[in-house]
Design a protein around this motif. Sequence first.
Motif, PDB file in Angstrom:
ATOM      1  N   UNK A 120       0.837  -1.217   0.000  1.00  7.01           N
ATOM      2  CA  UNK A 120       0.000   0.000   0.000  1.00  7.01           C
ATOM      3  C   UNK A 120       0.863   1.256   0.000  1.00  7.01           C
ATOM      4  N   UNK A 121       1.946   1.207   0.788  1.00  5.11           N
ATOM      5  CA  UNK A 121       2.868   2.348   0.850  1.00  5.11           C
ATOM      6  C   UNK A 121       3.603   2.517  -0.471  1.00  5.11           C
ATOM      7  N   UNK A 122       3.973   1.381  -1.075  1.00  6.75           N
ATOM      8  CA  UNK A 122       4.799   1.403  -2.297  1.00  6.75           C
ATOM      9  C   UNK A 122       4.141   0.602  -3.409  1.00  6.75           C
ATOM     10  N   UNK A 123       3.189   1.218  -4.101  1.00 11.59           N
ATOM     11  CA  UNK A 123       2.528   0.488  -5.188  1.00 11.59           C
ATOM     12  C   UNK A 123       3.530  -0.067  -6.208  1.00 11.59           C
ATOM     13  N   UNK A 124       4.674   0.623  -6.361  1.00 11.37           N
ATOM     14  CA  UNK A 124       5.666   0.136  -7.347  1.00 11.37           C
ATOM     15  C   UNK A 124       6.261  -1.201  -6.931  1.00 11.37           C
ATOM     16  N   UNK A 125       6.433  -1.390  -5.629  1.00 11.01           N
ATOM     17  CA  UNK A 125       6.956  -2.690  -5.165  1.00 11.01           C
ATOM     18  C   UNK A 125       5.907  -3.781  -5.379  1.00 11.01           C
ATOM     19  N   UNK A 126       4.642  -3.414  -5.226  1.00 12.55           N
ATOM     20  CA  UNK A 126       3.568  -4.391  -5.469  1.00 12.55           C
ATOM     21  C   UNK A 126       3.572  -4.808  -6.941  1.00 12.55           C
ATOM     22  N   UNK A 127       3.674  -3.816  -7.830  1.00 14.35           N
ATOM     23  CA  UNK A 127       3.700  -4.108  -9.271  1.00 14.35           C
ATOM     24  C   UNK A 127       4.862  -5.036  -9.631  1.00 14.35           C
ATOM     25  N   UNK A 140      13.815   2.377  -6.415  1.00 16.99           N
ATOM     26  CA  UNK A 140      12.992   1.221  -6.012  1.00 16.99           C
ATOM     27  C   UNK A 140      13.786   0.284  -5.109  1.00 16.99           C
ATOM     28  N   UNK A 141      15.079   0.130  -5.400  1.00 20.36           N
ATOM     29  CA  UNK A 141      15.921  -0.720  -4.537  1.00 20.36           C
ATOM     30  C   UNK A 141      16.028  -0.126  -3.131  1.00 20.36           C
ATOM     31  N   UNK A 142      16.127   1.211  -3.064  1.00 24.81           N
ATOM     32  CA  UNK A 142      16.201   1.845  -1.734  1.00 24.81           C
ATOM     33  C   UNK A 142      14.892   1.661  -0.977  1.00 24.81           C
ATOM     34  N   UNK A 143      13.769   1.797  -1.684  1.00 26.62           N
ATOM     35  CA  UNK A 143      12.455   1.554  -1.044  1.00 26.62           C
ATOM     36  C   UNK A 143      12.359   0.116  -0.535  1.00 26.62           C
ATOM     37  N   UNK A 144      12.886  -0.805  -1.330  1.00 28.82           N
ATOM     38  CA  UNK A 144      12.860  -2.220  -0.940  1.00 28.82           C
ATOM     39  C   UNK A 144      13.756  -2.463   0.275  1.00 28.82           C
ATOM     40  N   UNK A 145      14.946  -1.839   0.280  1.00 31.45           N
ATOM     41  CA  UNK A 145      15.869  -2.025   1.408  1.00 31.45           C
ATOM     42  C   UNK A 145      15.238  -1.525   2.709  1.00 31.45           C
ATOM     43  N   UNK A 146      14.565  -0.372   2.644  1.00 35.06           N
ATOM     44  CA  UNK A 146      13.902   0.172   3.840  1.00 35.06           C
ATOM     45  C   UNK A 146      12.728  -0.726   4.239  1.00 35.06           C
ATOM     46  N   UNK A 147      11.956  -1.173   3.242  1.00 38.08           N
ATOM     47  CA  UNK A 147      10.798  -2.041   3.523  1.00 38.08           C
ATOM     48  C   UNK A 147      11.237  -3.363   4.139  1.00 38.08           C
ATOM     49  N   UNK A 173      11.218  11.778  -2.343  1.00 38.27           N
ATOM     50  CA  UNK A 173      10.304  10.676  -1.973  1.00 38.27           C
ATOM     51  C   UNK A 173      10.847   9.883  -0.782  1.00 38.27           C
ATOM     52  N   UNK A 174      12.156   9.604  -0.813  1.00 38.47           N
ATOM     53  CA  UNK A 174      12.772   8.805   0.261  1.00 38.47           C
ATOM     54  C   UNK A 174      12.674   9.549   1.594  1.00 38.47           C
ATOM     55  N   UNK A 175      12.912  10.859   1.578  1.00 29.54           N
ATOM     56  CA  UNK A 175      12.848  11.619   2.831  1.00 29.54           C
ATOM     57  C   UNK A 175      11.409  11.750   3.337  1.00 29.54           C
ATOM     58  N   UNK A 176      10.451  11.845   2.422  1.00 23.73           N
ATOM     59  CA  UNK A 176       9.034  11.838   2.836  1.00 23.73           C
ATOM     60  C   UNK A 176       8.704  10.524   3.538  1.00 23.73           C
ATOM     61  N   UNK A 177       9.217   9.447   2.962  1.00 23.61           N
ATOM     62  CA  UNK A 177       8.986   8.113   3.521  1.00 23.61           C
ATOM     63  C   UNK A 177       9.598   7.998   4.924  1.00 23.61           C
TER      64      UNK A 177
END
Length: 235
Positions: A120-127, A140-147, A173-177
Amino acid sequence: MFFEIKDLNVHYGAIHALKNVSLQVNEGEIVTLIGSNGAGKTSTLRTISGLVPKSSGTIEFMDKPIENTKATDIVKMGISHVPEGRRIFSDMTVLENLEMGAYLRNDKDGIKEDILDIYNKFPRLKERKSQLAGTLSGGEQQMLAISRALMSKPKFLLLDEPSMGLAPVIVQDIFKLIKQINEEGTTIFLVEQNANMALSISNRAYILETGEVVMSGNAGELLESDDVKKAYLGG
């Protein structure tokens, strides 16, 4: 005290990497550690995580000493570390990376719920959940590492250079997250070379030079400091 380091010294052979470092993080805060390359920022995080042995000093988390604790036990206690350079498992899918983040947990339903929450937070990771992680973009890799780190349900999240190598729009985006994760209840200790962005979302900050804390204070005040501007903010 939620988290405290006192008089921490770390050596790599003859190199004295951290020199009597003392700092505190209160529950609910974002605290930033800034400094130039080679200042000892990554060594600080790796020592907290049990990946680098200390020479002397103490590290306490929720009033318990952790400086001689194994890395896996530190994760069990509620500290999760997103390393510099992301270090995702590139030959595993996005979903498998997330499942690896939960490897210490036994609550299957809770794990499923948390994966859905991340999607839900990262629709791109869901896709891209069935895609190999190594084929994702840097952001996307950074979002995945944090997730992946969030899958262990940490109370305290260590982030090492989350904006490194990312385009400015992705950095936003990363800092918002990071801010959102903090607002949802996770305390954050952030190592970051983008001092401007880091200070703008932090409560407090420490400045590290050649292994020593040379300045600390309220993040907003440090943003306005002439010395900090000259050294780290391009002012």
